[in-house]
Design a protein around this motif. Structure first.
Motif, PDB file in Angstrom:
ATOM      1  N   ILE A   1     -27.268 -25.613 -16.206  1.00 32.54           N
ATOM      2  CA  ILE A   1     -26.314 -26.666 -15.873  1.00 32.54           C
ATOM      3  C   ILE A   1     -26.566 -27.833 -16.818  1.00 32.54           C
ATOM      4  O   ILE A   1     -27.698 -28.299 -16.952  1.00 32.54           O
ATOM      5  CB  ILE A   1     -26.466 -27.125 -14.414  1.00 32.54           C
ATOM      6  CG1 ILE A   1     -26.237 -25.954 -13.460  1.00 32.54           C
ATOM      7  CG2 ILE A   1     -25.489 -28.265 -14.106  1.00 32.54           C
ATOM      8  CD1 ILE A   1     -26.568 -26.273 -12.023  1.00 32.54           C
ATOM      9  N   ALA A   2     -25.511 -28.295 -17.475  1.00 31.05           N
ATOM     10  CA  ALA A   2     -25.626 -29.402 -18.418  1.00 31.05           C
ATOM     11  C   ALA A   2     -24.771 -30.576 -17.951  1.00 31.05           C
ATOM     12  O   ALA A   2     -23.714 -30.384 -17.365  1.00 31.05           O
ATOM     13  CB  ALA A   2     -25.200 -28.956 -19.810  1.00 31.05           C
ATOM     14  N   PHE A   3     -25.237 -31.791 -18.232  1.00 29.97           N
ATOM     15  CA  PHE A   3     -24.562 -33.027 -17.855  1.00 29.97           C
ATOM     16  C   PHE A   3     -24.163 -33.759 -19.132  1.00 29.97           C
ATOM     17  O   PHE A   3     -24.990 -33.956 -20.022  1.00 29.97           O
ATOM     18  CB  PHE A   3     -25.497 -33.908 -17.025  1.00 29.97           C
ATOM     19  CG  PHE A   3     -25.943 -33.261 -15.739  1.00 29.97           C
ATOM     20  CD1 PHE A   3     -25.316 -33.575 -14.539  1.00 29.97           C
ATOM     21  CD2 PHE A   3     -26.976 -32.331 -15.722  1.00 29.97           C
ATOM     22  CE1 PHE A   3     -25.722 -32.974 -13.352  1.00 29.97           C
ATOM     23  CE2 PHE A   3     -27.387 -31.728 -14.547  1.00 29.97           C
ATOM     24  CZ  PHE A   3     -26.751 -32.049 -13.355  1.00 29.97           C
TER      25      PHE A   3
ATOM     26  N   ALA B   1     -17.649 -23.287 -16.620  1.00 31.85           N
ATOM     27  CA  ALA B   1     -16.825 -24.058 -15.700  1.00 31.85           C
ATOM     28  C   ALA B   1     -17.266 -25.512 -15.763  1.00 31.85           C
ATOM     29  O   ALA B   1     -18.432 -25.804 -15.985  1.00 31.85           O
ATOM     30  CB  ALA B   1     -16.971 -23.520 -14.280  1.00 31.85           C
ATOM     31  N   SER B   2     -16.318 -26.429 -15.578  1.00 30.39           N
ATOM     32  CA  SER B   2     -16.616 -27.853 -15.674  1.00 30.39           C
ATOM     33  C   SER B   2     -16.079 -28.607 -14.479  1.00 30.39           C
ATOM     34  O   SER B   2     -15.033 -28.268 -13.935  1.00 30.39           O
ATOM     35  CB  SER B   2     -15.968 -28.456 -16.928  1.00 30.39           C
ATOM     36  OG  SER B   2     -16.426 -27.844 -18.087  1.00 30.39           O
ATOM     37  N   ILE B   3     -16.806 -29.640 -14.099  1.00 33.04           N
ATOM     38  CA  ILE B   3     -16.335 -30.639 -13.151  1.00 33.04           C
ATOM     39  C   ILE B   3     -16.505 -31.960 -13.876  1.00 33.04           C
ATOM     40  O   ILE B   3     -17.571 -32.238 -14.420  1.00 33.04           O
ATOM     41  CB  ILE B   3     -17.170 -30.647 -11.852  1.00 33.04           C
ATOM     42  CG1 ILE B   3     -17.095 -29.302 -11.154  1.00 33.04           C
ATOM     43  CG2 ILE B   3     -16.714 -31.775 -10.939  1.00 33.04           C
ATOM     44  CD1 ILE B   3     -18.073 -29.161 -10.010  1.00 33.04           C
TER      45      ILE B   3
ATOM     46  N   ARG C   1     -21.343 -29.113 -16.366  1.00 30.00           N
ATOM     47  CA  ARG C   1     -20.846 -27.817 -16.825  1.00 30.00           C
ATOM     48  C   ARG C   1     -21.932 -26.764 -16.729  1.00 30.00           C
ATOM     49  O   ARG C   1     -23.085 -27.013 -17.052  1.00 30.00           O
ATOM     50  CB  ARG C   1     -20.394 -27.950 -18.273  1.00 30.00           C
ATOM     51  CG  ARG C   1     -19.977 -26.660 -18.925  1.00 30.00           C
ATOM     52  CD  ARG C   1     -19.513 -26.880 -20.344  1.00 30.00           C
ATOM     53  NE  ARG C   1     -18.292 -27.657 -20.302  1.00 30.00           N
ATOM     54  CZ  ARG C   1     -17.836 -28.378 -21.319  1.00 30.00           C
ATOM     55  NH1 ARG C   1     -18.508 -28.445 -22.440  1.00 30.00           N
ATOM     56  NH2 ARG C   1     -16.716 -29.043 -21.210  1.00 30.00           N
ATOM     57  N   ASN C   2     -21.545 -25.565 -16.265  1.00 29.74           N
ATOM     58  CA  ASN C   2     -22.487 -24.461 -16.385  1.00 29.74           C
ATOM     59  C   ASN C   2     -22.362 -23.918 -17.798  1.00 29.74           C
ATOM     60  O   ASN C   2     -21.282 -23.864 -18.365  1.00 29.74           O
ATOM     61  CB  ASN C   2     -22.243 -23.378 -15.330  1.00 29.74           C
ATOM     62  CG  ASN C   2     -21.021 -22.547 -15.614  1.00 29.74           C
ATOM     63  OD1 ASN C   2     -19.960 -23.080 -15.889  1.00 29.74           O
ATOM     64  ND2 ASN C   2     -21.155 -21.249 -15.554  1.00 29.74           N
ATOM     65  N   VAL C   3     -23.476 -23.565 -18.393  1.00 30.11           N
ATOM     66  CA  VAL C   3     -23.499 -23.131 -19.789  1.00 30.11           C
ATOM     67  C   VAL C   3     -23.699 -21.626 -19.815  1.00 30.11           C
ATOM     68  O   VAL C   3     -24.797 -21.138 -19.551  1.00 30.11           O
ATOM     69  CB  VAL C   3     -24.611 -23.854 -20.575  1.00 30.11           C
ATOM     70  CG1 VAL C   3     -24.627 -23.400 -22.017  1.00 30.11           C
ATOM     71  CG2 VAL C   3     -24.430 -25.363 -20.480  1.00 30.11           C
ATOM     72  N   GLY C   4     -22.637 -20.882 -20.075  1.00 29.62           N
ATOM     73  CA  GLY C   4     -22.718 -19.432 -20.111  1.00 29.62           C
ATOM     74  C   GLY C   4     -22.960 -18.836 -18.744  1.00 29.62           C
ATOM     75  O   GLY C   4     -22.622 -19.416 -17.727  1.00 29.62           O
ATOM     76  N   VAL C   5     -23.564 -17.677 -18.722  1.00 24.31           N
ATOM     77  CA  VAL C   5     -23.793 -16.952 -17.466  1.00 24.31           C
ATOM     78  C   VAL C   5     -25.275 -16.911 -17.090  1.00 24.31           C
ATOM     79  O   VAL C   5     -25.666 -16.155 -16.232  1.00 24.31           O
ATOM     80  CB  VAL C   5     -23.236 -15.509 -17.561  1.00 24.31           C
ATOM     81  CG1 VAL C   5     -21.741 -15.532 -17.702  1.00 24.31           C
ATOM     82  CG2 VAL C   5     -23.883 -14.754 -18.709  1.00 24.31           C
TER      83      VAL C   5
ATOM     84  N   MET D   1     -28.344 -34.276 -20.335  1.00 24.83           N
ATOM     85  CA  MET D   1     -29.388 -33.714 -19.488  1.00 24.83           C
ATOM     86  C   MET D   1     -29.074 -32.242 -19.247  1.00 24.83           C
ATOM     87  O   MET D   1     -27.911 -31.852 -19.181  1.00 24.83           O
ATOM     88  CB  MET D   1     -29.423 -34.482 -18.162  1.00 24.83           C
ATOM     89  CG  MET D   1     -30.576 -34.161 -17.277  1.00 24.83           C
ATOM     90  SD  MET D   1     -30.763 -35.351 -15.903  1.00 24.83           S
ATOM     91  CE  MET D   1     -29.187 -35.291 -15.100  1.00 24.83           C
ATOM     92  N   ARG D   2     -30.128 -31.421 -19.112  1.00 30.66           N
ATOM     93  CA  ARG D   2     -29.948 -29.983 -18.899  1.00 30.66           C
ATOM     94  C   ARG D   2     -30.974 -29.477 -17.899  1.00 30.66           C
ATOM     95  O   ARG D   2     -32.159 -29.791 -17.998  1.00 30.66           O
ATOM     96  CB  ARG D   2     -30.115 -29.241 -20.218  1.00 30.66           C
ATOM     97  CG  ARG D   2     -29.992 -27.740 -20.094  1.00 30.66           C
ATOM     98  CD  ARG D   2     -30.065 -27.089 -21.461  1.00 30.66           C
ATOM     99  NE  ARG D   2     -28.821 -27.298 -22.157  1.00 30.66           N
ATOM    100  CZ  ARG D   2     -28.198 -26.366 -22.873  1.00 30.66           C
ATOM    101  NH1 ARG D   2     -28.723 -25.173 -22.988  1.00 30.66           N
ATOM    102  NH2 ARG D   2     -27.069 -26.636 -23.479  1.00 30.66           N
ATOM    103  N   LEU D   3     -30.502 -28.697 -16.932  1.00 33.04           N
ATOM    104  CA  LEU D   3     -31.353 -28.022 -15.964  1.00 33.04           C
ATOM    105  C   LEU D   3     -31.258 -26.532 -16.255  1.00 33.04           C
ATOM    106  O   LEU D   3     -30.174 -25.948 -16.185  1.00 33.04           O
ATOM    107  CB  LEU D   3     -30.879 -28.323 -14.544  1.00 33.04           C
ATOM    108  CG  LEU D   3     -31.652 -27.679 -13.393  1.00 33.04           C
ATOM    109  CD1 LEU D   3     -33.102 -28.147 -13.390  1.00 33.04           C
ATOM    110  CD2 LEU D   3     -30.975 -28.004 -12.075  1.00 33.04           C
TER     111      LEU D   3
END
Length: 79
Positions: free
Chosen positions: A44-46, A19-21, A36-40, A57-59
């Motif tokens: 969370i990636a920016f 999903a993306s915002i 965006r969430n990356v997979g399940v 950036m990635r959390l």
């Protein structure tokens, strides 16, 4: 970001579970930035767009934050 932009909320129907915002300027296209969430797996990636969409950036699901790396190995990992 110019005037007339749109905020986009998108979840693709292709089974990717991403999903993306983001912010765009035409249709449903994310043209300036996205979160965006990356997979399940809780990542969370920016992203930003400077002519090409790039992850900045990635959390991850362990709480590790990576800046300019897609695989952070510690709480703050700057590449």
């Amino acid at each position: 970001m110019g005037a007339g932009g749109i905020m986009v909320f998108r979840r693709p129907d292709d089974g990717t579970a991403q999903a993306s915002i983001g912010w765009g300027n035409a249709g449903t296209s994310i043209t300036d930035f996205a979160i965006r969430n990356v997979g399940v797996n809780g990542i969370i990636a920016f992203y930003t767009n400077d002519g090409a969409v790039n992850e900045r950036m990635r959390l991850d699901n362990s709480g590790n934050l990576g800046i300019v790396t897609a695989s952070p190995a510690r709480l703050l990992h700057v590449n």
